[in-house]
Design a protein around this motif. Structure first.
Motif, PDB file in Angstrom:
ATOM      1  N   SER A   1      59.086 -51.596 -15.173  1.00 10.57           N
ATOM      2  CA  SER A   1      60.771 -50.943 -14.758  1.00 10.57           C
ATOM      3  C   SER A   1      61.178 -49.539 -14.882  1.00 10.57           C
ATOM      4  O   SER A   1      61.403 -49.175 -13.823  1.00 10.57           O
ATOM      5  CB  SER A   1      61.807 -50.910 -16.355  1.00 10.57           C
ATOM      6  N   TRP A   2      60.384 -48.637 -15.222  1.00 12.14           N
ATOM      7  CA  TRP A   2      59.868 -47.408 -14.423  1.00 12.14           C
ATOM      8  C   TRP A   2      59.701 -47.374 -13.166  1.00 12.14           C
ATOM      9  O   TRP A   2      60.692 -46.616 -12.417  1.00 12.14           O
ATOM     10  CB  TRP A   2      59.201 -46.102 -15.171  1.00 12.14           C
ATOM     11  N   TYR A   3      58.555 -47.903 -12.440  1.00  7.91           N
ATOM     12  CA  TYR A   3      58.105 -48.100 -11.028  1.00  7.91           C
ATOM     13  C   TYR A   3      59.437 -48.283 -11.071  1.00  7.91           C
ATOM     14  O   TYR A   3      59.129 -48.144  -9.421  1.00  7.91           O
ATOM     15  CB  TYR A   3      56.824 -48.741 -11.581  1.00  7.91           C
ATOM     16  N   ALA A   4      60.203 -49.683 -10.882  1.00  6.42           N
ATOM     17  CA  ALA A   4      61.140 -50.122 -10.107  1.00  6.42           C
ATOM     18  C   ALA A   4      62.395 -49.076  -9.738  1.00  6.42           C
ATOM     19  O   ALA A   4      63.235 -49.959  -8.652  1.00  6.42           O
ATOM     20  CB  ALA A   4      61.772 -50.984 -10.625  1.00  6.42           C
ATOM     21  N   THR A   5      62.422 -48.159 -10.509  1.00 13.85           N
ATOM     22  CA  THR A   5      63.482 -47.537 -10.667  1.00 13.85           C
ATOM     23  C   THR A   5      63.310 -46.726  -9.377  1.00 13.85           C
ATOM     24  O   THR A   5      61.926 -45.645  -8.381  1.00 13.85           O
ATOM     25  CB  THR A   5      64.041 -46.579 -11.428  1.00 13.85           C
ATOM     26  N   GLU A   6      64.380 -45.823  -8.301  1.00 11.90           N
ATOM     27  CA  GLU A   6      64.623 -44.755  -7.451  1.00 11.90           C
ATOM     28  C   GLU A   6      63.648 -43.743  -7.429  1.00 11.90           C
ATOM     29  O   GLU A   6      62.473 -43.212  -6.674  1.00 11.90           O
ATOM     30  CB  GLU A   6      65.746 -44.528  -6.683  1.00 11.90           C
ATOM     31  N   GLU A   7      63.222 -43.281  -9.062  1.00 12.54           N
ATOM     32  CA  GLU A   7      63.205 -41.808  -8.994  1.00 12.54           C
ATOM     33  C   GLU A   7      61.482 -41.653  -9.204  1.00 12.54           C
ATOM     34  O   GLU A   7      61.066 -40.891  -9.345  1.00 12.54           O
ATOM     35  CB  GLU A   7      64.089 -40.875 -10.644  1.00 12.54           C
ATOM     36  N   SER A   8      60.465 -43.339  -9.378  1.00 10.07           N
ATOM     37  CA  SER A   8      59.888 -43.027  -9.970  1.00 10.07           C
ATOM     38  C   SER A   8      58.597 -43.196  -8.095  1.00 10.07           C
ATOM     39  O   SER A   8      57.562 -42.533  -8.584  1.00 10.07           O
ATOM     40  CB  SER A   8      58.843 -44.318 -10.469  1.00 10.07           C
ATOM     41  N   GLY A   9      59.878 -43.183  -7.533  1.00  7.69           N
ATOM     42  CA  GLY A   9      58.887 -42.986  -6.163  1.00  7.69           C
ATOM     43  C   GLY A   9      57.266 -43.167  -5.513  1.00  7.69           C
ATOM     44  O   GLY A   9      57.142 -44.858  -5.861  1.00  7.69           O
ATOM     45  N   TYR A  10      56.854 -42.036  -5.439  1.00  7.17           N
ATOM     46  CA  TYR A  10      55.397 -42.826  -4.905  1.00  7.17           C
ATOM     47  C   TYR A  10      54.632 -43.549  -6.067  1.00  7.17           C
ATOM     48  O   TYR A  10      53.735 -43.500  -5.769  1.00  7.17           O
ATOM     49  CB  TYR A  10      54.383 -41.466  -4.361  1.00  7.17           C
TER      50      TYR A  10
ATOM     51  N   GLN B   1      47.553 -48.996  -6.063  1.00  9.63           N
ATOM     52  CA  GLN B   1      45.655 -48.495  -5.647  1.00  9.63           C
ATOM     53  C   GLN B   1      45.043 -48.244  -6.258  1.00  9.63           C
ATOM     54  O   GLN B   1      44.380 -49.182  -5.880  1.00  9.63           O
ATOM     55  CB  GLN B   1      46.380 -47.301  -4.968  1.00  9.63           C
ATOM     56  N   ALA B   2      44.979 -48.588  -6.994  1.00 10.93           N
ATOM     57  CA  ALA B   2      44.733 -47.758  -8.780  1.00 10.93           C
ATOM     58  C   ALA B   2      44.344 -49.331  -8.994  1.00 10.93           C
ATOM     59  O   ALA B   2      43.229 -49.487  -9.125  1.00 10.93           O
ATOM     60  CB  ALA B   2      45.253 -47.318  -9.744  1.00 10.93           C
ATOM     61  N   MET B   3      45.395 -50.014  -8.895  1.00 10.78           N
ATOM     62  CA  MET B   3      44.628 -51.830  -9.261  1.00 10.78           C
ATOM     63  C   MET B   3      43.438 -52.333  -8.519  1.00 10.78           C
ATOM     64  O   MET B   3      42.655 -52.877  -8.878  1.00 10.78           O
ATOM     65  CB  MET B   3      45.877 -53.091  -9.274  1.00 10.78           C
ATOM     66  N   GLN B   4      44.363 -52.064  -7.322  1.00 14.74           N
ATOM     67  CA  GLN B   4      42.661 -52.392  -6.410  1.00 14.74           C
ATOM     68  C   GLN B   4      41.468 -51.927  -6.170  1.00 14.74           C
ATOM     69  O   GLN B   4      40.701 -52.291  -5.533  1.00 14.74           O
ATOM     70  CB  GLN B   4      43.890 -52.162  -5.187  1.00 14.74           C
ATOM     71  N   SER B   5      41.389 -50.455  -7.061  1.00 15.20           N
ATOM     72  CA  SER B   5      40.121 -49.413  -6.477  1.00 15.20           C
ATOM     73  C   SER B   5      39.919 -50.315  -7.943  1.00 15.20           C
ATOM     74  O   SER B   5      38.318 -50.352  -8.104  1.00 15.20           O
ATOM     75  CB  SER B   5      40.799 -47.937  -7.168  1.00 15.20           C
TER      76      SER B   5
ATOM     77  N   GLU C   1      59.754 -54.198  -4.340  1.00 16.17           N
ATOM     78  CA  GLU C   1      58.942 -53.277  -4.016  1.00 16.17           C
ATOM     79  C   GLU C   1      57.725 -53.711  -3.419  1.00 16.17           C
ATOM     80  O   GLU C   1      57.210 -53.215  -2.464  1.00 16.17           O
ATOM     81  CB  GLU C   1      59.496 -52.029  -4.076  1.00 16.17           C
ATOM     82  N   VAL C   2      57.049 -54.448  -4.452  1.00 17.45           N
ATOM     83  CA  VAL C   2      55.501 -54.407  -4.082  1.00 17.45           C
ATOM     84  C   VAL C   2      55.420 -55.632  -3.082  1.00 17.45           C
ATOM     85  O   VAL C   2      54.705 -55.542  -2.711  1.00 17.45           O
ATOM     86  CB  VAL C   2      55.091 -55.335  -5.780  1.00 17.45           C
ATOM     87  N   SER C   3      55.755 -56.236  -3.420  1.00 14.40           N
ATOM     88  CA  SER C   3      56.024 -57.901  -2.372  1.00 14.40           C
ATOM     89  C   SER C   3      56.170 -57.023  -0.608  1.00 14.40           C
ATOM     90  O   SER C   3      55.604 -57.435  -0.616  1.00 14.40           O
ATOM     91  CB  SER C   3      57.239 -58.658  -2.533  1.00 14.40           C
ATOM     92  N   GLU C   4      57.424 -55.819  -1.026  1.00 16.54           N
ATOM     93  CA  GLU C   4      57.196 -55.124   0.329  1.00 16.54           C
ATOM     94  C   GLU C   4      55.482 -54.597   1.110  1.00 16.54           C
ATOM     95  O   GLU C   4      55.051 -54.508   2.406  1.00 16.54           O
ATOM     96  CB  GLU C   4      57.992 -54.362   0.540  1.00 16.54           C
ATOM     97  N   ASP C   5      55.310 -54.166  -0.084  1.00 17.47           N
ATOM     98  CA  ASP C   5      53.921 -53.382  -0.140  1.00 17.47           C
ATOM     99  C   ASP C   5      52.576 -54.373   0.071  1.00 17.47           C
ATOM    100  O   ASP C   5      52.173 -53.739   1.317  1.00 17.47           O
ATOM    101  CB  ASP C   5      53.446 -52.472  -1.613  1.00 17.47           C
ATOM    102  N   ALA C   6      53.059 -55.415  -0.084  1.00 21.84           N
ATOM    103  CA  ALA C   6      52.176 -56.660  -0.088  1.00 21.84           C
ATOM    104  C   ALA C   6      51.720 -56.586   1.055  1.00 21.84           C
ATOM    105  O   ALA C   6      51.188 -57.314   2.013  1.00 21.84           O
ATOM    106  CB  ALA C   6      52.237 -57.718  -0.876  1.00 21.84           C
ATOM    107  N   LYS C   7      52.974 -57.578   2.147  1.00 28.16           N
ATOM    108  CA  LYS C   7      53.249 -57.634   3.431  1.00 28.16           C
ATOM    109  C   LYS C   7      52.615 -57.090   4.153  1.00 28.16           C
ATOM    110  O   LYS C   7      52.148 -57.174   5.308  1.00 28.16           O
ATOM    111  CB  LYS C   7      54.791 -57.965   3.332  1.00 28.16           C
ATOM    112  N   LYS C   8      52.648 -55.199   3.692  1.00 24.33           N
ATOM    113  CA  LYS C   8      51.770 -54.446   4.917  1.00 24.33           C
ATOM    114  C   LYS C   8      50.680 -54.662   4.671  1.00 24.33           C
ATOM    115  O   LYS C   8      50.261 -54.684   5.900  1.00 24.33           O
ATOM    116  CB  LYS C   8      52.653 -53.043   4.098  1.00 24.33           C
TER     117      LYS C   8
END
Ligand SMILES: C[S@@+](CC[C@H](N)C(=O)[O-])C[C@H]1O[C@@H](n2cnc3c(N)ncnc32)[C@H](O)[C@@H]1O
Length: 418
Positions: A208-217, A224-228, A280-287
């Motif tokens: 829920s924190w990562y879904a907010t604007e302020e959490s940014g990058y 990426q960490a999960m992918q690693s 947000e994550v789905s957008e990253d996934a599409k990329k």
């Protein structure tokens, strides 16, 4: 004053000798030309049984260590373990992974490394020596030659690595470290429903924190960490579950950018997978999937879906299998049951649910226990035993059918609608 318990020490050392001998016999019996399966947890050709043997060896090694080191020495090294981790983070921040030659190549002097990385020479040496104790780097010829090479592990910390472990190092040093520091407060009764993320950042959970604007990058860095982690996570579930029996659609529920799916579609050419996650994550996934070979990407669909809602009708009609990797362990029992119930609502009677998690069986790999502490800190949740997953599944409308203990740290729990 503590006394020396000779018998106990000898027992620990003999146990270690026995498990070392057992492992040596196993390795000797293997064909040296065999490929090590990709994403193996141990670096020898093995089946799940060999993994258990190796886990036992490591357990015996750590028991021998505690029975031979002085208590103060043992506690000091354990307590200061995070200093090695901080040195690793400095190593990554300086970009040394890009600068160090590999074993067998000519070493590079600390002076050259300092000049190229912008580090202070003396401080750089301290970092290199700390990394050398854990064999991530070594000095060519003899200790104190000050000519350095990096091990192949260091490749994982290169910025262009397909398993970008540097993101994990950064995440652990930043978000996770801040949460982990709240542990003494978190274990108290009054915080039983809180996470470190709540105490430090004011959001109940990381997502829920990562879904907010302020959490940014932070969200991309986490993905990426999960992918690693793929190098130690995906081998087991990919190889040791009978995916050939999955002929219909498989849904990767809260699949992130598809860390597990990548390996499934690469290894099993018949599988069709839908990866679901938040916007947000789905957008990253599409990329990410736009860069994948068509032979894989053509069998993968990315769909925005919140697991707090039942599955969309069209998906539920087609889905033969739902799988969730590293989802339930992020949540309290109450929330996990809610997720399971939502999945159950529209599931076909012949559908299967696969839970890909680090299931605790006792004498687990060190990673399992570290992860349990990590989860408590960032998510206020925990790792669970098979019986605990069984109870969650029952409460969520599913029945545990079988648990596949795999060659990796992961297990696959298979459930059907109750
Ligand atoms: C620990 S990650 C695991 C990702 C993926 N399953 C993997 O193993 O790589 C948890 C995932 O849950 C997703 N998530 C959190 N809340 C969600 C929700 N309400 N609906 C769908 N996905 C959610 C996060 O965005 C994140 O990708």
């Amino acid at each position: 004053m503590n006394t020396w318990n000779k018998d106990e020490q000898l027992n620990a050392l003999k146990e270690l000798r026995a498990s070392t001998d057992a492992l040596i016999s196993y390795v000797e019996a293997q064909d040296g030309e065999q490929q090590i399966p990709e994403n193996a947890m141990w670096r020898f050709p093995y089946a799940p049984e060999a993994k258990f043997q190796a886990d036992k060896w490591r357990h015996d090694y750590s028991r021998a260590l505690i029975s031979t080191l002085s208590p103060t020495q043992y506690l000091c090294e354990f307590n200061l373990g995070n200093h090695e981790w901080a040195a690793l983070s400095a190593f990554y921040a300086l970009g040394l992974a890009e600068l160090l030659p590999r074993p067998g190549q000519k070493g590079v002097s600390a002076e050259q490394l300092a000049a190229k990385s912008g580090a202070s020479l003396l401080r750089l040496r301290t970092v290199l020596r700390s990394m050398s104790r854990v064999h991530l780097v070594s000095e060519v010829g003899h200790p104190l030659s000050d000519e350095w090479v990096g091990s192949e592990h260091v490749d994982l910390m290169r910025k262009d690595s397909p398993s970008p472990f540097g993101s994990m190092v950064e995440y652990c040093m930043d978000d996770a470290a801040k949460c982990v520091n709240t542990l003494p407060a978190l274990v108290k009764k009054e915080n039983a429903n809180n996470s470190g993320t709540f105490l430090v950042f004011g959001h109940q959970d990381l997502f829920s924190w990562y879904a907010t604007e302020e959490s940014g990058y932070r969200s991309s860095r986490f993905n990426q960490a999960m992918q690693s982690l793929n190098g130690i996570l995906v081998g087991g579930p990919t190889e040791d579950y009978p995916w050939d029996q999955v002929t219909g659609l498989a849904v990767d529920v809260a699949g992130g950018v598809g860390g597990q799916t990548i390996h499934l579609v690469a290894r099993h050419s018949h599988l069709k997978v839908q990866i679901q996650d938040l916007k947000e994550v789905s957008e990253d996934a599409k990329k990410l999937w736009a860069t994948m070979p068509p032979a894989w990407a053509d069998r993968v669909e990315i769909r925005e879906h919140d697991f707090n809602e039942p599955q969309p009708d069209d998906v539920a009609k087609e889905a033969q299998v739902y799988f969730m990797r590293f989802i339930l362990h992020d949540w309290s029992n109450a929330k996990a049951i809610e997720i399971l119930r939502n999945l159950r609502k529209k599931a076909r009677p012949d559908a299967k649910l696969l839970i890909l998690e680090v299931v605790l069986f006792g004498m687990d790999p060190r990673y399992a226990q570290i992860l349990a502490v990590h989860l408590m800190a960032v998510a206020g949740s925990n790792e669970r035993t098979e019986a605990e997953y069984g109870a969650l599944l029952n409460a969520g409308g599913w029945k545990l059918e079988k648990t596949y203990r795999t060659r990796s740290v992961m297990s696959v729990i298979e459930a059907t609608p109750a």
